[in-house]
Design a protein around this motif. Structure first.
Motif, PDB file in Angstrom:
ATOM      1  N   VAL A 379      27.951  38.185  36.758  1.00  0.00           N
ATOM      2  CA  VAL A 379      28.468  39.175  36.731  1.00  0.00           C
ATOM      3  C   VAL A 379      30.275  39.466  37.326  1.00  0.00           C
ATOM      4  O   VAL A 379      30.643  38.400  37.817  1.00  0.00           O
ATOM      5  CB  VAL A 379      28.315  40.740  38.196  1.00  0.00           C
ATOM      6  CG1 VAL A 379      28.642  40.352  39.641  1.00  0.00           C
ATOM      7  CG2 VAL A 379      28.787  41.866  37.878  1.00  0.00           C
ATOM      8  N   PRO A 380      31.325  39.915  36.839  1.00  0.00           N
ATOM      9  CA  PRO A 380      32.178  39.825  36.080  1.00  0.00           C
ATOM     10  C   PRO A 380      33.301  40.340  37.351  1.00  0.00           C
ATOM     11  O   PRO A 380      32.333  41.513  38.091  1.00  0.00           O
ATOM     12  CB  PRO A 380      33.145  40.719  35.523  1.00  0.00           C
ATOM     13  CG  PRO A 380      31.683  40.799  34.132  1.00  0.00           C
ATOM     14  CD  PRO A 380      31.044  40.997  35.164  1.00  0.00           C
ATOM     15  N   LEU A 381      34.403  39.489  38.466  1.00  0.00           N
ATOM     16  CA  LEU A 381      34.350  40.305  39.118  1.00  0.00           C
ATOM     17  C   LEU A 381      35.427  42.064  39.401  1.00  0.00           C
ATOM     18  O   LEU A 381      35.271  41.881  40.199  1.00  0.00           O
ATOM     19  CB  LEU A 381      35.413  39.128  39.306  1.00  0.00           C
ATOM     20  CG  LEU A 381      34.907  38.086  40.330  1.00  0.00           C
ATOM     21  CD1 LEU A 381      36.113  37.166  40.741  1.00  0.00           C
ATOM     22  CD2 LEU A 381      33.551  37.735  41.212  1.00  0.00           C
ATOM     23  N   THR A 382      35.769  41.071  37.382  1.00  0.00           N
ATOM     24  CA  THR A 382      36.573  43.177  37.565  1.00  0.00           C
ATOM     25  C   THR A 382      35.987  44.301  37.621  1.00  0.00           C
ATOM     26  O   THR A 382      36.406  44.998  38.275  1.00  0.00           O
ATOM     27  CB  THR A 382      37.119  42.842  36.705  1.00  0.00           C
ATOM     28  OG1 THR A 382      36.592  42.283  34.956  1.00  0.00           O
ATOM     29  CG2 THR A 382      38.659  41.976  36.207  1.00  0.00           C
ATOM     30  N   SER A 383      34.815  43.858  37.251  1.00  0.00           N
ATOM     31  CA  SER A 383      33.156  45.065  37.947  1.00  0.00           C
ATOM     32  C   SER A 383      33.476  45.435  39.049  1.00  0.00           C
ATOM     33  O   SER A 383      32.742  46.460  38.874  1.00  0.00           O
ATOM     34  CB  SER A 383      32.287  45.041  36.799  1.00  0.00           C
ATOM     35  OG  SER A 383      32.151  44.649  35.272  1.00  0.00           O
ATOM     36  N   LEU A 384      33.330  44.650  39.831  1.00  0.00           N
ATOM     37  CA  LEU A 384      33.003  44.544  41.139  1.00  0.00           C
ATOM     38  C   LEU A 384      34.166  45.306  42.136  1.00  0.00           C
ATOM     39  O   LEU A 384      34.307  45.562  42.970  1.00  0.00           O
ATOM     40  CB  LEU A 384      32.245  43.434  42.000  1.00  0.00           C
ATOM     41  CG  LEU A 384      31.561  43.111  41.466  1.00  0.00           C
ATOM     42  CD1 LEU A 384      31.065  41.572  42.075  1.00  0.00           C
ATOM     43  CD2 LEU A 384      30.500  43.814  41.701  1.00  0.00           C
ATOM     44  N   GLY A 385      35.498  45.635  41.374  1.00  0.00           N
ATOM     45  CA  GLY A 385      37.103  46.140  41.660  1.00  0.00           C
ATOM     46  C   GLY A 385      37.502  44.639  42.153  1.00  0.00           C
ATOM     47  O   GLY A 385      38.561  44.786  42.871  1.00  0.00           O
ATOM     48  N   LEU A 386      37.082  43.839  42.047  1.00  0.00           N
ATOM     49  CA  LEU A 386      38.086  42.178  43.038  1.00  0.00           C
ATOM     50  C   LEU A 386      39.227  41.522  41.681  1.00  0.00           C
ATOM     51  O   LEU A 386      38.813  42.047  40.655  1.00  0.00           O
ATOM     52  CB  LEU A 386      36.380  41.251  43.502  1.00  0.00           C
ATOM     53  CG  LEU A 386      35.526  41.936  43.852  1.00  0.00           C
ATOM     54  CD1 LEU A 386      34.938  40.520  44.333  1.00  0.00           C
ATOM     55  CD2 LEU A 386      36.549  42.381  45.052  1.00  0.00           C
ATOM     56  N   VAL A 387      39.934  41.178  42.266  1.00  0.00           N
ATOM     57  CA  VAL A 387      40.645  40.532  41.058  1.00  0.00           C
ATOM     58  C   VAL A 387      40.641  39.429  40.506  1.00  0.00           C
ATOM     59  O   VAL A 387      39.541  38.710  41.101  1.00  0.00           O
ATOM     60  CB  VAL A 387      41.833  39.955  41.641  1.00  0.00           C
ATOM     61  CG1 VAL A 387      43.432  39.722  40.767  1.00  0.00           C
ATOM     62  CG2 VAL A 387      43.104  41.553  42.696  1.00  0.00           C
ATOM     63  N   GLY A 388      40.660  39.275  39.107  1.00  0.00           N
ATOM     64  CA  GLY A 388      39.493  38.139  38.691  1.00  0.00           C
ATOM     65  C   GLY A 388      39.856  36.498  38.969  1.00  0.00           C
ATOM     66  O   GLY A 388      38.583  36.482  39.076  1.00  0.00           O
ATOM     67  N   ASP A 389      41.016  36.430  38.826  1.00  0.00           N
ATOM     68  CA  ASP A 389      41.226  34.695  40.000  1.00  0.00           C
ATOM     69  C   ASP A 389      41.100  34.885  41.487  1.00  0.00           C
ATOM     70  O   ASP A 389      41.211  34.153  41.766  1.00  0.00           O
ATOM     71  CB  ASP A 389      42.573  34.390  39.109  1.00  0.00           C
ATOM     72  CG  ASP A 389      43.628  35.250  39.830  1.00  0.00           C
ATOM     73  OD1 ASP A 389      43.080  36.830  41.014  1.00  0.00           O
ATOM     74  OD2 ASP A 389      44.676  34.871  39.478  1.00  0.00           O
ATOM     75  N   LYS A 390      40.616  36.561  42.442  1.00  0.00           N
ATOM     76  CA  LYS A 390      40.665  35.825  43.012  1.00  0.00           C
ATOM     77  C   LYS A 390      39.445  35.035  44.193  1.00  0.00           C
ATOM     78  O   LYS A 390      38.856  35.252  43.442  1.00  0.00           O
ATOM     79  CB  LYS A 390      40.708  37.223  44.326  1.00  0.00           C
ATOM     80  CG  LYS A 390      40.326  37.457  45.515  1.00  0.00           C
ATOM     81  CD  LYS A 390      40.331  38.479  45.813  1.00  0.00           C
ATOM     82  CE  LYS A 390      39.726  38.314  47.170  1.00  0.00           C
ATOM     83  NZ  LYS A 390      40.596  38.132  48.213  1.00  0.00           N
ATOM     84  N   THR A 391      39.207  34.466  45.488  1.00  0.00           N
ATOM     85  CA  THR A 391      38.545  33.399  45.947  1.00  0.00           C
ATOM     86  C   THR A 391      37.190  34.403  46.441  1.00  0.00           C
ATOM     87  O   THR A 391      37.554  34.751  47.254  1.00  0.00           O
ATOM     88  CB  THR A 391      39.367  31.953  46.586  1.00  0.00           C
ATOM     89  OG1 THR A 391      39.686  31.961  46.022  1.00  0.00           O
ATOM     90  CG2 THR A 391      37.672  31.426  47.023  1.00  0.00           C
TER      91      THR A 391
END
Length: 425
Positions: A379-391
């Protein structure tokens, strides 16, 4: 009058606070505006989280007896399921005598329940359990309506009297089926509301579980209308079978994926003391062909993602260790029982990937492999509202394995018809 035409689908954005950021998941509810019965909870004084327990129907049907119920209750205790949260013991259809007593009150079948229902309730309460019972919202219960059991002892026209009887017996849970070919919506509202009011009048906090779908063909009333102001929990599908899928839509019994897809648009209805009911757990229930262990994990996973009631339906006296381990998995139960009582929904309209808010800032993601071969899912992190390069790291509720996001995606290997449930840390 006939059931009115369904209105346009409403979509609400569910705000999920995840790791300090906001995730918006669309929950589309195909029903008219407003809850039937108003915004207040149907019955006050109940816990905010979904009920957990056991129901007699899926394994014993009309063969239920006092001895069987007592044995199942004892097994709930000895297996550790009671201490895990499974407290309600619900005696489904066929417990009652064929006729009411001279004063019009319900009475137990003297052969099946010779000690009476009040004595059974005492037996359960003494073991730290809660007592559930069944009745019909029409003149007949479902087996009577279907002609497989004699009598006509539904509660229609006896709502106040029967509610008082249940309260006198110290009942804690009422399962209440429609059981009629009459599909008039106004008649249903009147009947289900009458029993709700009868329960309220007793002053006893009896969990009120309704099924407006029994005997009604076509569009399922539990899906079309939000009954949250009338009942504590509402069946929104037809009966479940221990199958992955039955491919029958809403016209007959349904499998795991059929039910998950039917409930997906209804997340916005769920709130404390008001739940969508996707029917009972079939973990450990015999069937043809029945569910694999992976498919049983998927049912538990998705029921938890939906913040659904967890009512086991298997024979508790002969459970395998695998069945016990699935039913009492602490991490899955904690998700289901999270105090936020917020149902999950598909991410990016993908039926295999769901997200659910838990706690103040947490989020859980489920990855279900519906294919006939193992797959790597992500699942893309961006689809979860998270920054894509976030740990970002997550722990699987089933295996305890920790996963680390890579390349802006959270990924896991998922077996055939299995589900990985990732709690983001």
């Amino acid at each position: 009058m006939p059931i009115p035409r369904a209105r346009a689908t409403r979509c609400r954005l569910l705000c999920v606070v995840a790791v300090g950021l906001v995730v918006l998941i669309a929950a589309c509810t195909p029903d008219p505006p407003g809850r039937i019965g108003g915004d207040a909870v149907a019955v006050a004084g109940l816990p905010p989280t979904p009920p957990m327990g056991w129901n007699s129907w899926n394994t014993f049907g009309c063969n239920i007896t006092e001895q069987i119920v007592r044995a199942q209750a004892d097994a709930l205790v000895s297996s550790g399921l009671r201490d895990a949260g499974y407290r309600y013991v619900v005696v489904d259809d066929c417990w009652a005598a064929d006729q009411r007593a001279a004063d019009g009150s319900l009475q137990a079948d003297p052969a099946r329940f010779p000690s009476g229902m009040a004595a059974l309730g005492t037996y359960l309460h003494e073991r730290g359990l809660q007592f559930g019972i069944y009745s019909g919202a029409s003149e007949q219960t479902c087996t009577q309506f279907q002609g497989t059991h004699p009598g006509s002892t539904g509660s229609r026209g006896h709502e106040k009297q029967d509610a008082r009887t249940f309260a006198d017996w110290q009942v804690d849970y009422l399962k209440y089926d429609w059981c009629s070919s009459d599909s008039d919506h106004d008649h249903q509202v009147e009947a289900f509301t009458a029993m709700r009011d009868g329960i309220r009048d007793t002053g006893r906090p009896i969990l009120y579980s309704i099924n407006p779908n029994s005997g009604v063909s076509g569009s399922v009333p539990g899906t079309r209308y939000d009954w949250g102001g009338v009942a504590t929990m509402t069946r929104v599908t037809n009966d479940i079978e221990p199958k992955w899928s039955t491919d029958t839509g809403s016209s007959g019994s349904q499998g795991i994926t059929d039910i998950v897809d039917a409930i997906a648009p209804l997340a916005a209805r769920v709130r404390p003391s008001s739940y969508n009911d996707p029917d009972m757990l079939v973990v450990g229930v015999d069937g043809d062909p029945g569910l694999t262990v992976a498919e049983q994990r998927t049912q538990m996973s998705m029921w938890a993602m939906m913040a659904a009631p967890l009512m086991a339906g298997n024979d508790l006296t002969r459970m395998s260790q695998a069945t016990i381990d699935i039913l009492r998995n602490r991490s899955i139960l904690a998700i289901d029982q999270d105090q936020r009582v917020s149902a999950g929904a598909p991410v990016d309209n993908d039926p295999e990937i769901w997200a659910r808010a838990i706690g103040e800032k947490g989020i859980v993601v489920s990855l279900t492999n519906r294919a006939g071969h193992p797959r790597r899912m992500s699942v893309p992190l961006t689809s979860l509202g998270l920054v894509g390069d976030k740990t970002v790291s997550a722990v699987d509720a089933w295996s305890g394995r920790r996963y680390q996001a890579s390349g802006g995606r959270l990924s896991a290997d998922v077996g055939v018809h299995d589900t990985v449930v990732l709690q983001i840390a």
